[in-house]
Design a protein around this motif. Structure first.
Motif, mmCIF file in Angstrom:
data_model
loop_
_atom_site.group_PDB
_atom_site.id
_atom_site.type_symbol
_atom_site.label_atom_id
_atom_site.label_comp_id
_atom_site.label_asym_id
_atom_site.label_seq_id
_atom_site.Cartn_x
_atom_site.Cartn_y
_atom_site.Cartn_z
ATOM 1 N N GLN A 1 0.826 -1.216 0.000
ATOM 2 C CA GLN A 1 0.000 0.000 0.000
ATOM 3 C C GLN A 1 0.854 1.258 0.000
ATOM 4 N N LEU A 2 1.911 1.244 0.811
ATOM 5 C CA LEU A 2 2.787 2.413 0.916
ATOM 6 C C LEU A 2 3.405 2.740 -0.436
ATOM 7 N N TYR B 1 0.797 3.894 -2.952
ATOM 8 C CA TYR B 1 0.393 5.279 -2.675
ATOM 9 C C TYR B 1 1.440 6.258 -3.214
ATOM 10 N N LEU B 2 2.701 6.015 -2.886
ATOM 11 C CA LEU B 2 3.770 6.923 -3.306
ATOM 12 C C LEU B 2 3.875 6.972 -4.834
ATOM 13 N N ARG C 1 1.629 6.283 -7.072
ATOM 14 C CA ARG C 1 0.480 6.958 -7.677
ATOM 15 C C ARG C 1 0.546 8.460 -7.467
ATOM 16 N N ALA C 2 1.097 8.880 -6.332
ATOM 17 C CA ALA C 2 1.241 10.316 -6.075
ATOM 18 C C ALA C 2 2.293 10.936 -6.987
ATOM 19 N N LEU C 3 3.290 10.144 -7.375
ATOM 20 C CA LEU C 3 4.394 10.659 -8.192
ATOM 21 C C LEU C 3 4.097 10.570 -9.688
ATOM 22 N N ALA C 4 3.280 9.603 -10.077
ATOM 23 C CA ALA C 4 3.085 9.311 -11.496
ATOM 24 C C ALA C 4 2.160 10.308 -12.180
ATOM 25 N N ARG D 1 9.827 9.453 -13.217
ATOM 26 C CA ARG D 1 9.180 10.098 -12.068
ATOM 27 C C ARG D 1 9.269 9.268 -10.798
ATOM 28 N N ARG E 1 17.339 8.953 -7.058
ATOM 29 C CA ARG E 1 17.094 9.590 -5.760
ATOM 30 C C ARG E 1 15.683 9.336 -5.232
ATOM 31 N N ILE E 2 14.698 9.381 -6.134
ATOM 32 C CA ILE E 2 13.315 9.166 -5.686
ATOM 33 C C ILE E 2 13.125 7.705 -5.277
ATOM 34 N N ALA F 1 14.630 7.173 -1.932
ATOM 35 C CA ALA F 1 13.809 7.740 -0.854
ATOM 36 C C ALA F 1 12.642 6.795 -0.546
ATOM 37 N N MET F 2 12.052 6.212 -1.605
ATOM 38 C CA MET F 2 10.971 5.241 -1.382
ATOM 39 C C MET F 2 11.508 4.018 -0.634
#
Lengths: 181, 75
Positions: free
Chosen positions: B3-4, B7-8, B10-13, B43, B50-51, B54-55
């Motif tokens: 889920q985490l 969520y991340l 989908r928020a970034l895409a 993305r 880097r992204i 972070a994930m």
């Protein structure tokens, strides 16, 4: 795979109806805490006050604190070694907000006052090193630090008599040098 | 954990509908497979990864809390 404290039913979708950048940032941060099972937490938004908050750089600071002692302890995991996980949270939050808004607002996240405590430790270190440099005339090179932490050293010593500072090295190995002025 | 990451991502895409996440139990660890549209790869990975890294940091928090080892694979 179940994370203790995380509800089974969401939040599944990112915020789609935010009012503005602060609203999106605050609600996204809340969702991330929920997904990590850290629901017994408070988020308070405030203006940045000190260099450690990113005053002059950041638009708002979100202070995350535990509502009870157990949660405050659990939040240590979200700070991570030398604040690296905290930095990842803040970075992701800003990437998400800036992908939805054209604006140039940047948000800081602090957890259990970690940044504030680290800032005070860095200010104390900077002053101690400055007096040693003044007394001995030696150049002292500090351990590698991330940009925000180097900035605190530079700002602390910019008005200090008899010393000057510079950053040397590349990337994760960039260090502050304190030298006689 | 699924889920985490979902969520991340989908928020970034730019195309959240194309985001798909699967959890693979490998016994001693869990592999989270993230699939996004070709145009969204940058993305979720970011410059120098880097992204994605972070994930991975947040996934580490989630997996530690769940008492398992987890690995994020962007396929």
């Amino acid at each position: 795979m179940l994370i203790p404290g995380a509800p089974a039913d969401g939040p599944l979708a990112p915020i789609g109806d935010a009012e503005d950048e602060i609203d999106l940032a605050g609600r996204t941060l809340r969702d991330l805490l929920t997904l990590l099972g850290l629901t017994e937490t408070d988020i308070a938004a405030r203006d940045p006050e000190t260099p450690g908050d990113g005053a002059g750089l950041m638009s708002q600071v979100f202070d995350v604190t535990g509502l009870d002692e157990a949660t405050s302890d659990e939040l240590g995991l979200l700070i991570g070694r030398r604040g690296e996980t905290l930095q990842a949270v803040q970075y992701l939050l800003n990437v998400i907000v800036s992908s939805r808004y054209e604006g140039d607002q940047i948000f800081a996240v602090d957890i259990e006052r970690y940044r504030r405590r680290r800032e005070q430790a860095l200010i104390d270190l900077a002053r101690r090193v400055a007096s040693e440099v003044r007394a001995t005339g030696d150049v002292i090179t500090l351990e590698p630090m991330p940009p925000a932490e180097r900035r605190i050293i530079h700002l602390t010593l910019q008005d200090e008599e008899g010393v000057s500072t510079a950053s040397v090295g590349d990337g994760a190995n960039r260090q502050v040098e304190v030298m006689p002025a | 954990m699924k889920q985490l990451i979902e969520y991340l991502a989908r928020a970034l895409a730019e195309h959240p509908d194309e985001v798909r996440v699967e959890e693979e139990d490998q016994g001693d660890r869990v592999v989270i497979h993230l699939y996004v549209g070709e145009s969204d790869k940058g993305r979720v990975i970011g410059r120098d990864g880097r992204i994605a890294n972070a994930m991975r940091s947040l996934l580490h928090v989630a997996s530690t809390r769940a008492g398992v080892r987890a690995h994020l694979s962007i396929d």
